[in-house]
Design a protein around this motif. Structure first.
Motif, PDB file in Angstrom:
ATOM      1  N   ASP A  53       0.872  -1.178   0.000  1.00  0.00           N
ATOM      2  CA  ASP A  53       0.000   0.000   0.000  1.00  0.00           C
ATOM      3  C   ASP A  53       0.904   1.221   0.000  1.00  0.00           C
ATOM      4  N   GLU A  54       0.725   2.082  -0.973  1.00  0.00           N
ATOM      5  CA  GLU A  54       1.547   3.281  -1.097  1.00  0.00           C
ATOM      6  C   GLU A  54       1.544   4.119   0.180  1.00  0.00           C
ATOM      7  N   LYS A  55       0.446   4.062   0.947  1.00  0.00           N
ATOM      8  CA  LYS A  55       0.351   4.843   2.190  1.00  0.00           C
ATOM      9  C   LYS A  55       1.343   4.364   3.254  1.00  0.00           C
ATOM     10  N   LEU A  56       1.959   3.201   3.051  1.00  0.00           N
ATOM     11  CA  LEU A  56       2.886   2.630   4.027  1.00  0.00           C
ATOM     12  C   LEU A  56       4.343   2.768   3.590  1.00  0.00           C
ATOM     13  N   THR A  57       4.596   3.627   2.610  1.00  0.00           N
ATOM     14  CA  THR A  57       5.948   3.743   2.071  1.00  0.00           C
ATOM     15  C   THR A  57       6.676   4.969   2.611  1.00  0.00           C
ATOM     16  N   GLN A  58       7.982   4.946   2.385  1.00  0.00           N
ATOM     17  CA  GLN A  58       8.790   6.125   2.702  1.00  0.00           C
ATOM     18  C   GLN A  58       8.988   6.917   1.411  1.00  0.00           C
ATOM     19  N   GLN A  59       9.864   7.908   1.420  1.00  0.00           N
ATOM     20  CA  GLN A  59       9.974   8.862   0.313  1.00  0.00           C
ATOM     21  C   GLN A  59      10.434   8.241  -1.001  1.00  0.00           C
ATOM     22  N   HIS A  60      11.055   7.052  -0.969  1.00  0.00           N
ATOM     23  CA  HIS A  60      11.513   6.408  -2.200  1.00  0.00           C
ATOM     24  C   HIS A  60      10.504   5.386  -2.737  1.00  0.00           C
ATOM     25  N   GLY A  61       9.389   5.239  -2.027  1.00  0.00           N
ATOM     26  CA  GLY A  61       8.371   4.295  -2.473  1.00  0.00           C
ATOM     27  C   GLY A  61       8.535   2.890  -1.934  1.00  0.00           C
ATOM     28  N   PHE A  62       9.493   2.673  -1.021  1.00  0.00           N
ATOM     29  CA  PHE A  62       9.698   1.362  -0.399  1.00  0.00           C
ATOM     30  C   PHE A  62       8.858   1.267   0.867  1.00  0.00           C
ATOM     31  N   ASN A  78      17.514  -5.812  11.136  1.00  0.00           N
ATOM     32  CA  ASN A  78      18.463  -5.612  10.048  1.00  0.00           C
ATOM     33  C   ASN A  78      17.661  -5.467   8.762  1.00  0.00           C
ATOM     34  N   LEU A  79      17.773  -4.324   8.128  1.00  0.00           N
ATOM     35  CA  LEU A  79      17.093  -4.074   6.860  1.00  0.00           C
ATOM     36  C   LEU A  79      18.085  -4.413   5.750  1.00  0.00           C
ATOM     37  N   MET A  80      17.766  -5.446   4.960  1.00  0.00           N
ATOM     38  CA  MET A  80      18.736  -6.006   4.021  1.00  0.00           C
ATOM     39  C   MET A  80      18.473  -5.671   2.560  1.00  0.00           C
ATOM     40  N   SER A  81      17.236  -5.302   2.251  1.00  0.00           N
ATOM     41  CA  SER A  81      16.881  -5.013   0.868  1.00  0.00           C
ATOM     42  C   SER A  81      15.661  -4.108   0.879  1.00  0.00           C
ATOM     43  N   PRO A  82      15.517  -3.246  -0.124  1.00  0.00           N
ATOM     44  CA  PRO A  82      14.348  -2.365  -0.145  1.00  0.00           C
ATOM     45  C   PRO A  82      13.037  -3.142  -0.113  1.00  0.00           C
ATOM     46  N   GLY A  83      12.081  -2.612   0.612  1.00  0.00           N
ATOM     47  CA  GLY A  83      10.773  -3.242   0.736  1.00  0.00           C
ATOM     48  C   GLY A  83       9.899  -2.916  -0.458  1.00  0.00           C
ATOM     49  N   ARG A  84      10.081  -3.672  -1.521  1.00  0.00           N
ATOM     50  CA  ARG A  84       9.202  -3.489  -2.677  1.00  0.00           C
ATOM     51  C   ARG A  84       8.695  -4.853  -3.125  1.00  0.00           C
ATOM     52  N   GLY A  85       7.412  -4.901  -3.414  1.00  0.00           N
ATOM     53  CA  GLY A  85       6.786  -6.137  -3.838  1.00  0.00           C
ATOM     54  C   GLY A  85       5.287  -5.944  -3.860  1.00  0.00           C
ATOM     55  N   GLU A  86       4.575  -6.976  -4.262  1.00  0.00           N
ATOM     56  CA  GLU A  86       3.119  -6.922  -4.290  1.00  0.00           C
ATOM     57  C   GLU A  86       2.530  -7.134  -2.897  1.00  0.00           C
ATOM     58  N   TRP A  87       3.221  -7.954  -2.106  1.00  0.00           N
ATOM     59  CA  TRP A  87       2.813  -8.164  -0.718  1.00  0.00           C
ATOM     60  C   TRP A  87       4.024  -8.638   0.063  1.00  0.00           C
ATOM     61  N   PHE A  88       3.867  -8.703   1.384  1.00  0.00           N
ATOM     62  CA  PHE A  88       4.982  -9.004   2.278  1.00  0.00           C
ATOM     63  C   PHE A  88       4.577 -10.087   3.274  1.00  0.00           C
TER      64      PHE A  88
END
Length: 149
Positions: free
Chosen positions: A45-54, A90-100
């Motif tokens: 959900d875009e509402k849950l992203t930071q400034q880069h869209g992750f 530990n954040l290892m990779s940007p959070g992008r995907g259809e779901w988590f």
């Protein structure tokens, strides 16, 4: 884990999760509840992203904390409750995907302190990708009327 789970742990966890306004706010759903393991899913959900869209690190951390704490709930006495007293993400990779997918698993059961590890995965095209890990410590609370499961 060798200890048998409390008989009603699934019902208790489902009921407790339904009272979690924060998880409801972000659209998270409890999807798996086993002895020592809990999974939570969250659609993008875009509402849950930071400034880069992750997916925002705070959302990832909150979902991992919830998954780990409920994993610990599967092994405690029904009259007890839990509070997180420490965690490291530990954040290892940007959070992008259809779901988590957020999976919490008990690492070290205990009568007063429980340690659980969590993993967050992004799912989209192709295989799931590990995006974060967490180790959390929970304190078992007994006899506190002001804090219930």
């Amino acid at each position: 884990m060798t200890d048998l789970p409390p008989a009603d742990f699934r019902e208790r966890i489902t009921s407790s999760f339904q009272r979690q306004a924060a998880m409801r706010l972000i659209g998270a759903q409890l999807t798996r509840t086993e002895h020592g393991t809990v999974e939570i899913e969250l659609p993008f959900d875009e509402k849950l992203t930071q400034q880069h869209g992750f997916l925002h690190a705070g959302v990832i951390s909150a979902a991992l904390d919830t998954a780990c704490t409920y994993a610990a709930y599967t092994i405690i006495d029904p009259a007890a409750s839990l509070l997180t007293i420490e965690f490291k993400v530990n954040l290892m990779s940007p959070g992008r995907g259809e779901w988590f997918l957020f999976r919490g698993e008990v690492t070290k059961p205990g009568s007063n302190i429980i340690v659980a590890d969590g993993r967050a995965y992004s799912v989209g095209d192709g295989p799931a990708k590990l995006i974060a890990s967490m180790t959390g410590t929970m304190m078992v609370m007994r006899g506190r009327e002001d804090v219930a499961g």
